[in-house]
Design an enzyme around this catalytic site. Structure first.
Site, PDB file in Angstrom:
ATOM      1  N   ASP A   4       0.880  -1.161   0.000  1.00 19.43           N
ATOM      2  CA  ASP A   4       0.000   0.000   0.000  1.00 19.43           C
ATOM      3  C   ASP A   4       0.922   1.216   0.000  1.00 19.43           C
ATOM      4  OD1 ASP A   4      -2.363   1.604   0.360  1.00 19.43           O
ATOM      5  OD2 ASP A   4      -1.890   1.707   2.499  1.00 19.43           O
ATOM      6  N   ASP A   6       0.025   5.085   0.997  1.00 16.66           N
ATOM      7  CA  ASP A   6      -0.142   5.994   2.134  1.00 16.66           C
ATOM      8  C   ASP A   6      -0.227   5.208   3.443  1.00 16.66           C
ATOM      9  OD1 ASP A   6      -0.205   8.305   0.470  1.00 16.66           O
ATOM     10  OD2 ASP A   6      -2.278   7.824  -0.048  1.00 16.66           O
TER      11      ASP A   6
END
Length: 179
Positions: A4, A6
């Site tokens: 991922d 952020d």
């Protein structure tokens, strides 16, 4: 290895669409380098509702992603791909204001990454910081699902049925678990 963005690659300051707000998470480069040394390819899988919400443009995101890739490269890691979902049903930019199978917790981005990069998802790992990351990885059939959460701050809800394989406090904590 699927990451991922952020909260995993960079500190999540909310709607990070430009370099001036992008701060790499401590330990992400040693982890990525170790994963590459173990035969993993690195791809980023990221929801980017800031595009749909008009916080930044898709061109801004793509420019930022190019810069991010350059920084990874300077640390000896070539990103195999960056997959993003610019859509959100509450978006104000009409072109992006809709639901999408690519938006986590749906598995669309992961499945597309697997198709384009010829990944065997059962042997892959996904490192995320949200229950939606774990749900998307589970739905896509990713074999190892790792939740990045500060000690004592594992979400109380939202992880039911995702069976994450490991919870870690820092990216470097994953290094001993990669083979």
């Amino acid at each position: 290895m699927l990451l991922d963005r952020d909260g995993v690659v960079n500190i999540d300051h909310g709607y990070v669409g430009h370099r001036d707000r992008f701060e790499f998470v401590d330990g992400i480069f040693p982890l990525a380098r170790h994963a590459v040394d173990r035969g993993f390819r690195i791809a980023v899988i990221t929801n980017q509702s800031g595009i749909a919400r008009g916080r930044y443009t898709e061109a801004d995101f793509l420019n930022l992603s190019g810069w991010m890739g350059d920084v990874f490269r300077s640390h000896g890691v070539e990103l195999a791909g960056v997959f993003h979902c610019p859509y959100h049903r509450d978006g104000v930019v009409e072109r992006y204001a809709r639901d999408s199978f690519w938006r986590k917790p749906n598995p669309g981005m992961i499945l597309e990454a697997a198709r384009r990069l010829d990944l065997a998802l059962a042997g892959s790992a996904f490192l995320g910081d949200q229950p939606t990351d774990m749900a998307a990885a589970l739905a896509a059939g990713v074999g190892r699902r790792i939740l990045l959460a500060e000690a004592g701050h594992v979400p109380a809800q939202g992880l039911e049925g995702t069976a994450e394989t490991l919870t870690i406090a820092r990216p470097a904590d994953l290094i001993p678990h990669l083979s």
